[in-house]
Design a protein around this motif. Sequence first.
Motif, PDB file in Angstrom:
ATOM      1  N   PRO A 179     -17.716   3.727   3.866  1.00  0.00           N
ATOM      2  CA  PRO A 179     -18.062   1.821   4.219  1.00  0.00           C
ATOM      3  C   PRO A 179     -17.038   1.626   3.160  1.00  0.00           C
ATOM      4  CG  PRO A 179     -19.968   3.254   3.481  1.00  0.00           C
ATOM      5  CD  PRO A 179     -18.607   4.768   3.704  1.00  0.00           C
ATOM      6  N   GLY A 180     -16.059   2.138   2.744  1.00  0.00           N
ATOM      7  CA  GLY A 180     -15.071   2.151   1.807  1.00  0.00           C
ATOM      8  C   GLY A 180     -13.923   2.000   1.943  1.00  0.00           C
ATOM      9  N   VAL A 181     -13.942   1.957   3.387  1.00  0.00           N
ATOM     10  CA  VAL A 181     -12.315   1.588   4.300  1.00  0.00           C
ATOM     11  C   VAL A 181     -11.656   0.185   3.593  1.00  0.00           C
ATOM     12  CG1 VAL A 181     -13.661   1.077   6.247  1.00  0.00           C
ATOM     13  CG2 VAL A 181     -11.101   1.505   5.637  1.00  0.00           C
ATOM     14  N   LEU A 182     -10.623   0.177   3.090  1.00  0.00           N
ATOM     15  CA  LEU A 182      -9.792  -1.192   2.823  1.00  0.00           C
ATOM     16  C   LEU A 182      -8.896  -2.003   4.252  1.00  0.00           C
ATOM     17  CD1 LEU A 182      -9.471  -1.168  -0.367  1.00  0.00           C
ATOM     18  CD2 LEU A 182     -11.295  -2.208   0.426  1.00  0.00           C
ATOM     19  N   PRO A 183      -9.432  -2.390   4.988  1.00  0.00           N
ATOM     20  CA  PRO A 183      -8.337  -2.686   6.145  1.00  0.00           C
ATOM     21  C   PRO A 183      -7.422  -2.926   5.929  1.00  0.00           C
ATOM     22  CG  PRO A 183      -9.939  -3.859   6.485  1.00  0.00           C
ATOM     23  CD  PRO A 183     -10.099  -2.749   5.826  1.00  0.00           C
ATOM     24  N   ILE A 184      -6.327  -3.195   5.896  1.00  0.00           N
ATOM     25  CA  ILE A 184      -5.003  -3.278   5.420  1.00  0.00           C
ATOM     26  C   ILE A 184      -3.748  -3.872   6.769  1.00  0.00           C
ATOM     27  CG2 ILE A 184      -2.638  -4.105   4.145  1.00  0.00           C
ATOM     28  CD1 ILE A 184      -4.111  -1.997   2.498  1.00  0.00           C
ATOM     29  N   ARG A 185      -3.278  -5.654   6.630  1.00  0.00           N
ATOM     30  CA  ARG A 185      -2.262  -5.688   7.374  1.00  0.00           C
ATOM     31  C   ARG A 185      -1.375  -5.440   7.013  1.00  0.00           C
ATOM     32  NH1 ARG A 185      -4.984  -5.663  13.036  1.00  0.00           N
ATOM     33  NH2 ARG A 185      -7.333  -6.108  12.976  1.00  0.00           N
ATOM     34  N   PRO A 186      -0.349  -5.160   6.911  1.00  0.00           N
ATOM     35  CA  PRO A 186       1.077  -5.089   6.027  1.00  0.00           C
ATOM     36  C   PRO A 186       1.618  -6.704   6.226  1.00  0.00           C
ATOM     37  CG  PRO A 186       1.069  -3.318   7.308  1.00  0.00           C
ATOM     38  CD  PRO A 186       0.003  -3.883   7.678  1.00  0.00           C
ATOM     39  N   LYS A 187       1.843  -7.157   4.905  1.00  0.00           N
ATOM     40  CA  LYS A 187       2.777  -8.681   5.249  1.00  0.00           C
ATOM     41  C   LYS A 187       4.186  -8.548   5.354  1.00  0.00           C
ATOM     42  CE  LYS A 187       0.852 -10.622   1.974  1.00  0.00           C
ATOM     43  NZ  LYS A 187       0.619 -11.754   0.732  1.00  0.00           N
ATOM     44  N   VAL A 188       4.311  -7.409   5.206  1.00  0.00           N
ATOM     45  CA  VAL A 188       6.174  -6.754   5.250  1.00  0.00           C
ATOM     46  C   VAL A 188       6.501  -5.977   6.498  1.00  0.00           C
ATOM     47  CG1 VAL A 188       6.718  -7.457   2.674  1.00  0.00           C
ATOM     48  CG2 VAL A 188       6.202  -5.709   3.067  1.00  0.00           C
ATOM     49  N   GLU A 189       7.927  -5.968   6.249  1.00  0.00           N
ATOM     50  CA  GLU A 189       8.459  -4.746   7.594  1.00  0.00           C
ATOM     51  C   GLU A 189       8.396  -3.654   6.580  1.00  0.00           C
ATOM     52  OE1 GLU A 189      12.235  -5.742   9.420  1.00  0.00           O
ATOM     53  OE2 GLU A 189      12.682  -6.512   7.547  1.00  0.00           O
ATOM     54  N   PRO A 190       7.914  -2.559   7.786  1.00  0.00           N
ATOM     55  CA  PRO A 190       7.979  -0.738   7.509  1.00  0.00           C
ATOM     56  C   PRO A 190       9.681  -0.485   6.641  1.00  0.00           C
ATOM     57  CG  PRO A 190       7.762  -1.079   9.415  1.00  0.00           C
ATOM     58  CD  PRO A 190       7.479  -2.652   8.971  1.00  0.00           C
ATOM     59  N   ALA A 191      10.201  -1.535   6.801  1.00  0.00           N
ATOM     60  CA  ALA A 191      11.711  -1.267   6.325  1.00  0.00           C
ATOM     61  C   ALA A 191      11.716  -1.876   3.818  1.00  0.00           C
ATOM     62  CB  ALA A 191      13.160  -1.904   6.285  1.00  0.00           C
TER      63      ALA A 191
END
Lengths: 365, 365
Positions: B320-332
């Motif tokens: 239940p502690g999973v904190l999903p993140i969709r990145p705002k910046v690109e991998p570089a």
Amino acid sequence: MKKRYRNGETWDFEHEIGVLGDREVILGLDGGTTSTICICMPIFPFSDPFPDPLPVLSRAVAGCSNHNSVGETAARETLEQVMADALLKSGSNRSAVRAVCLSVSGVNHSTDELGILNWLREIFPTHVKLYVQNDAVAALASGTMGKLHGCVLIAGTGSIAFGFTEDGRQARAAGAGPVLGDRGSGYGIAAQALTAIIRAYDGRGPVTILSSNILQILGLSSPDELIGWTYADPSWARIAALVPVVVACAEAGDRVAHEILQDSVEELALSVKAVVQRLGLCGEDGKGSFPLVMVGGVLEANNKWDIGKEVVNHISKSYPGVLPIRPKVEPAVGAALLGWNFLLKESHMEPCKTSEEWNCTVARP
Amino acid sequence: MKKRYRNGETWDFEHEIGVLGDREVILGLDGGTTSTICICMPIFPFSDPFPDPLPVLSRAVAGCSNHNSVGETAARETLEQVMADALLKSGSNRSAVRAVCLSVSGVNHSTDELGILNWLREIFPTHVKLYVQNDAVAALASGTMGKLHGCVLIAGTGSIAFGFTEDGRQARAAGAGPVLGDRGSGYGIAAQALTAIIRAYDGRGPVTILSSNILQILGLSSPDELIGWTYADPSWARIAALVPVVVACAEAGDRVAHEILQDSVEELALSVKAVVQRLGLCGEDGKGSFPLVMVGGVLEANNKWDIGKEVVNHISKSYPGVLPIRPKVEPAVGAALLGWNFLLKESHMEPCKTSEEWNCTVARP
């Protein structure tokens, strides 16, 4: 007869040997991706049962004749050469040939068939009967002694179920290769075993003795190295060759290996049942008998874990009339018998034998 | 500084431009099979939160730098050129570089890493910090703003889960390609959809609107033609490109498409759970919070059927502690931030930010 000198001197021998009487022959060919076999068989009078052993005059072997693998020119040269070799070995020449039945992998459409027929016609005069079929047809005929009726299940590197009715309808299931879900095939079984190793290693799946057994056979020290091994060579047969290890692990009690084989059994049985259902091979009440010819390394008897036997058990729950047959003759002989049967039909000779009269090993499930 | 003139005049510009003050920079590279991106970022003082937008001086793009695909020489030339381009565009030269963080696909072993490090050292003097990582690391850092902690799930053509703990341990799951069971990937989803078409056609599986929808997209008139299409080109990406059709069919209520996506969700969730379990990312009671960075086309928001959201729902039942993140910046940029973070650590500056302090989109399941 039109003379052709493809390959330099393929047919030169015809000038050099004397023909043995007026004996007429049939050529039966089984053309595969690994090898091509041609059988020369004399036309023998109809008898019931068939003479045992069957009268085979000669057998010649050549390489790949799947045009998808080696191209059309090489495939044709191979087929022409193997026919010439078989005739030479039998002491016959083309004037003795009554029929050629060519069963070759890679023939999937009527255009493939027509292309080969046109080219065969350049070699043989018009009175010679020519039949071109997919290689599954010869496999069926090797079990039914030349009759096109019933279902054949082939499970080697790939898998396919092919069925025929007495009135000429046909249907197939599976046989679409590993990307398109041939899970029951040798490749399918082995790929699932390799996957199970990766899953055990990264924590997604249960521990299995497949890991140590397969890594040892491949000479790898860690599941990490399996990824490189897998993609280093695209050959499906190389992966399918691991099936005996999976069977041995299942026989040793490994649950993961057991489940992979069980899945293969269900997939193979499903492909046969789909064909039987579509063609109504089991009669209206679903209880009619029909031959199931079983071919290929995956279906050959194992010690304790017998995939072929389990497939038949599975099918017989839905279709109790299934009559499993393990062919006593090779597919090239099946092709020759098929040609013999076609000839009989076309010359309005004795009717074909009924399914109860085949001279073949019938093992009840 | 040692001067090198690989590629003819890669670094010639350094004699021609004036350097802008004594500004120090970090280069962050994301090297993939499709393209390679280099970001030039100034060293900015630690602040909480990070400046928004982040100060990026320049961005350069080049082709493939996966040495497994194009060979070592071509990969290195590409990487060297894209770094030179980024520096030129930023008005800097190599004397301004404090750190290079190169995150590149195909780096799987420490030998891969060492090879690249040795070669980078020929370009940059010894005081420049060099970091070489697998490309999954930049993807994680793009979500955690440079911190190596948590799990990243990448699901594009392939899929992989990669996790890191604060004390430097790491683990991965899946990512072994289609033969070795990446069922959750874009390729896995699409291959299952193609299989479903074949199974519906030959009677092994239920009817599905995937058949008409996918055949139409591919310009094929029959499922028979799908076999030829599938094996005509070994590119995995070509098959994975069909994922949006599968999603559209599931959204239209097709049961077969729905089950394929559901299977993908379970597989992707399983790979994350395996990593979390092995690393103990969830703490001793299993309820600790940890970041899950989600990257790749398969996980991007769909209309009704959102694979990424379903994956998070699935994981949160166990953790239940999973904190999903969709990145705002690109991998570089992630790679540049990673380099910045490494520098901070090595120079005993301010401690790294804790997981609660990241300036990133955190969406609760």
